[in-house]
Write an enzyme that holds these catalytic residues in place. Structure first.
Site, PDB file in Angstrom:
ATOM      1  N   LYS A  90       0.843  -1.193   0.000  1.00 27.32           N
ATOM      2  CA  LYS A  90       0.000   0.000   0.000  1.00 27.32           C
ATOM      3  C   LYS A  90       0.882   1.248   0.000  1.00 27.32           C
ATOM      4  CE  LYS A  90      -4.016  -2.186   0.492  1.00 27.32           C
ATOM      5  NZ  LYS A  90      -5.183  -2.030  -0.384  1.00 27.32           N
ATOM      6  N   ASP A 118      -0.573  -0.184  -4.461  1.00 26.49           N
ATOM      7  CA  ASP A 118      -1.990   0.157  -4.380  1.00 26.49           C
ATOM      8  C   ASP A 118      -2.149   1.475  -3.639  1.00 26.49           C
ATOM      9  OD1 ASP A 118      -4.724   0.298  -4.119  1.00 26.49           O
ATOM     10  OD2 ASP A 118      -4.968  -1.632  -3.122  1.00 26.49           O
ATOM     11  N   GLU A 144      -2.250   0.509  -8.503  1.00 24.97           N
ATOM     12  CA  GLU A 144      -3.676   0.205  -8.400  1.00 24.97           C
ATOM     13  C   GLU A 144      -4.451   1.400  -7.858  1.00 24.97           C
ATOM     14  OE1 GLU A 144      -6.368  -2.985  -5.818  1.00 24.97           O
ATOM     15  OE2 GLU A 144      -4.360  -3.533  -6.483  1.00 24.97           O
ATOM     16  N   GLU A 173     -12.123  -2.433  -8.732  1.00 28.60           N
ATOM     17  CA  GLU A 173     -12.794  -2.975  -7.549  1.00 28.60           C
ATOM     18  C   GLU A 173     -13.992  -2.134  -7.127  1.00 28.60           C
ATOM     19  OE1 GLU A 173     -10.838  -1.876  -3.470  1.00 28.60           O
ATOM     20  OE2 GLU A 173      -9.204  -2.332  -4.853  1.00 28.60           O
ATOM     21  N   ASP A 196     -14.722  -7.124  -8.858  1.00 37.39           N
ATOM     22  CA  ASP A 196     -15.075  -7.400  -7.468  1.00 37.39           C
ATOM     23  C   ASP A 196     -16.406  -8.150  -7.506  1.00 37.39           C
ATOM     24  OD1 ASP A 196     -16.655  -6.863  -4.941  1.00 37.39           O
ATOM     25  OD2 ASP A 196     -14.744  -5.975  -4.342  1.00 37.39           O
ATOM     26  N   HIS A 223     -10.087  -8.336  -7.438  1.00 38.02           N
ATOM     27  CA  HIS A 223      -9.963  -7.797  -6.089  1.00 38.02           C
ATOM     28  C   HIS A 223     -10.561  -8.797  -5.108  1.00 38.02           C
ATOM     29  CE1 HIS A 223     -11.836  -5.313  -2.746  1.00 38.02           C
ATOM     30  NE2 HIS A 223     -10.544  -5.095  -2.591  1.00 38.02           N
TER      31      HIS A 223
END
Length: 311
Positions: A90, A118, A144, A173, A196, A223
């Protein structure tokens, strides 16, 4: 369910399950049928591949924002020991912190293993390009959700700017219907498509997106970073491989190792891969005691939280 979709439904029946309204400018029912018909070739071999080796997964569990460096090292060490080769970190809160954490993880996993990043919708478009460019030295496969999930043209601009650096854009997602995915594909706004299974409102809707992704040559990497999402999406991505894409190149499914203990039929991960479920159904039936404990407001979990607040 994955094998039900791929094995028991013929291409014509499957294509008849899809609502093609608003997407016929990129995918007609006949084109969908042709894709599914072509997917019959080599299907048995792909089924055997999945039964033996599973579907490749990546882990998000090692590098959440807020984890200390010691925690990152501990979790990465454990993941490497378990055979993981694909890692997601992240980013987006602080550039210098991102650079330190990404360097730590890249040094631990080495240059050959795959690293993704992400941002969880953190940046405006220019900031996304600038920030990600400064992280390019760590060789991420993708960035992402670099900006608002509704900004299709923004994603397209970011994709174009990052292409010379070899960094793809992954998103999807938060996309709630086939039309948004259609436009992302038309605009060349993503290089990795992330369905998703809950946000996209049915198996039928997911099928239309899998088929559009196939037509555009965009890999689907679902996701699964939420409660029960791993259990759900495994069926869709295994079906995609067996009957639609027929490829594992640049394809993987997210895995997080949280809260599976609440499900009667939790996912099975072996050698960093999803092993195909053998129980009937969609794998999301929760244990009765878990539901009872978390029932609001009288469940045991909520009562303990309320008591703690009162004290």
């Amino acid at each position: 369910m994955a094998f039900l979709l791929s094995g028991c439904q013929d291409p014509r029946t499957l294509s008849s399950c899809i609502d093609f309204r608003y997407i016929t400018d990129v995918l007609t029912e006949e084109e969908a049928y042709e894709i599914l018909q072509n997917g019959q070739v080599g299907k048995k071999e792909r089924e055997e591949q999945i039964l033996t080796h599973g579907y490749p997964a990546y882990t998000t569990s090692c590098a959440w924002l807020g984890y200390s460096d010691d925690t990152l090292r501990q979790l990465c060490t454990a993941a490497l020991k378990d055979g993981w080769t694909r890692f997601k970190v992240k980013v987006g809160a602080d550039l210098q912190d991102d650079m330190r954490r990404c360097r730590l993880i890249r040094d631990m996993i080495g240059p050959e293993k795959i690293l993704m990043m992400d941002a969880n919708q953190r940046w405006d478009v220019p900031e996304a390009v600038e920030w990600t460019s400064k992280l390019a030295e760590f060789k991420p496969l993708w960035i992402e959700e670099p900006t608002s999930p509704d900004d299709i043209l923004g994603h397209a601009a970011i994709s174009k700017a990052l292409a010379p650096l070899g960094i793809g854009v992954a998103t999807g997602e938060q996309c709630h219907n086939r039309v948004i995915f259609k436009q992302l594909l038309q605009a060349n706004a993503l290089q990795f498509l992330q369905i998703d299974s809950c946000r996209l409102g049915s198996v039928n809707e997911n099928l239309s997106v899998l088929l559009m992704a196939k037509k555009f040559g965009i890999p689907v990497c679902p996701h699964a970073g939420g409660v029960g999402l791993c259990e759900l999406v495994q069926h869709l991505i295994i079906f995609d491989y067996i009957s639609v894409s027929g490829s594992l190149k640049n394809r993987m499914c997210e895995y997080v190792d949280h809260l599976h203990e609440h499900f009667k039929y939790p996912v099975i991960i072996r050698r960093a891969s999803y092993m195909p479920p053998k129980d009937a159904g969609y794998s999301t039936e929760m244990k009765e005691d878990s539901v009872e404990k978390h029932q609001y407001p009288d469940g045991e979990v909520w009562k303990k939280l309320q008591a703690a607040q009162e004290n």
